[in-house]
Design a protein around this motif. Structure first.
Motif, mmCIF file in Angstrom:
data_model
loop_
_atom_site.group_PDB
_atom_site.id
_atom_site.type_symbol
_atom_site.label_atom_id
_atom_site.label_comp_id
_atom_site.label_asym_id
_atom_site.label_seq_id
_atom_site.Cartn_x
_atom_site.Cartn_y
_atom_site.Cartn_z
ATOM 1 N N VAL A 9 53.143 40.173 37.421
ATOM 2 C CA VAL A 9 52.431 38.939 36.586
ATOM 3 C C VAL A 9 53.395 38.291 35.549
ATOM 4 N N PRO A 10 53.865 37.066 35.883
ATOM 5 C CA PRO A 10 54.694 36.430 34.980
ATOM 6 C C PRO A 10 53.977 36.684 33.406
ATOM 7 N N ALA A 11 55.066 36.824 32.477
ATOM 8 C CA ALA A 11 54.567 37.124 31.108
ATOM 9 C C ALA A 11 55.359 36.150 30.114
ATOM 10 N N PRO A 12 55.133 34.942 30.105
ATOM 11 C CA PRO A 12 55.964 33.856 29.254
ATOM 12 C C PRO A 12 55.588 33.973 28.178
ATOM 13 N N LYS A 13 56.533 33.793 26.987
ATOM 14 C CA LYS A 13 56.473 33.853 25.581
ATOM 15 C C LYS A 13 56.248 32.173 25.049
ATOM 16 N N GLY A 14 55.181 32.135 23.859
ATOM 17 C CA GLY A 14 55.328 31.043 23.479
ATOM 18 C C GLY A 14 53.882 30.180 23.985
ATOM 19 N N ILE A 17 52.468 36.513 24.092
ATOM 20 C CA ILE A 17 53.041 36.657 25.532
ATOM 21 C C ILE A 17 51.772 36.658 26.200
ATOM 22 N N ARG A 18 51.611 35.716 27.307
ATOM 23 C CA ARG A 18 50.443 35.522 28.011
ATOM 24 C C ARG A 18 50.466 35.855 29.569
ATOM 25 N N ARG A 19 49.779 36.535 30.061
ATOM 26 C CA ARG A 19 49.780 36.904 31.433
ATOM 27 C C ARG A 19 48.341 36.286 32.056
ATOM 28 N N ARG A 20 48.649 35.215 33.099
ATOM 29 C CA ARG A 20 47.482 34.557 33.597
ATOM 30 C C ARG A 20 46.903 35.664 34.510
ATOM 31 N N LEU A 21 46.104 36.599 34.435
ATOM 32 C CA LEU A 21 45.601 37.531 35.339
ATOM 33 C C LEU A 21 44.661 36.715 36.685
ATOM 34 N N GLY A 22 43.760 35.799 35.881
ATOM 35 C CA GLY A 22 42.891 35.309 36.729
ATOM 36 C C GLY A 22 43.562 34.411 38.210
ATOM 37 N N ASN A 42 43.221 35.841 30.920
ATOM 38 C CA ASN A 42 44.170 35.927 30.359
ATOM 39 C C ASN A 42 44.558 37.371 29.496
ATOM 40 N N LEU A 43 45.671 38.030 29.754
ATOM 41 C CA LEU A 43 45.986 39.161 28.720
ATOM 42 C C LEU A 43 47.084 38.651 28.036
ATOM 43 N N MET A 44 46.626 38.541 26.836
ATOM 44 C CA MET A 44 47.445 38.064 25.584
ATOM 45 C C MET A 44 47.999 39.313 24.693
ATOM 46 N N HIS A 45 49.324 39.153 24.268
ATOM 47 C CA HIS A 45 49.887 40.149 23.576
ATOM 48 C C HIS A 45 50.219 39.198 22.122
ATOM 49 N N LEU A 46 49.621 39.835 21.027
ATOM 50 C CA LEU A 46 50.051 38.937 19.684
ATOM 51 C C LEU A 46 50.781 39.668 19.050
ATOM 52 N N PRO A 47 51.963 39.456 18.284
ATOM 53 C CA PRO A 47 52.559 40.215 17.194
ATOM 54 C C PRO A 47 51.781 40.015 15.875
ATOM 55 N N SER A 48 52.087 40.968 15.045
ATOM 56 C CA SER A 48 51.305 40.589 13.848
ATOM 57 C C SER A 48 51.351 39.290 13.175
#
Length: 103
Positions: A9-14, A29-34, A45-51
């Protein structure tokens, strides 16, 4: 039901926000799982957020519900009534009509 391979699954940043509104979300970083699962009526969406990073600018949906589930770490949910800390295992739901004052 087909398994979704997260590694494919693409994981674009921003974000797509214009400057300067993109800055708080620049490192998300967001992965559009749907989309990866072929869903058309429900987005996941699976979202990774830095501090210190934001998932999005403040917004609401007229035609979509929104649900947040925290997998790990801690975040600050900002609403009209103030701020709420959400930790791993916590969740929040926003019916589409709530922001519009429609019942």
């Amino acid at each position: 039901m087909p398994k979704i391979d997260l590694d494919t699954v693409p994981a674009p940043k921003g974000s797509g926000y214009p400057a300067p509104f993109d800055a708080p979300c620049a490192m998300r970083i967001r992965r559009r799982l749907g989309d990866a699962g072929g869903l058309r009526d429900f987005g996941i969406n699976l979202m990774h957020l830095p501090s210190g990073g934001w998932s999005s600018q403040r917004h609401w949906h007229t035609y979509e519900d929104e649900f947040v589930y925290v997998i790990g770490g801690e975040l600050v949910l900002v609403e009209d009534g103030g701020e709420t800390i959400l930790r791993a295992g916590d969740c929040a739901a926003f019916p589409r009509t709530a922001a519009m004052g429609i019942t």
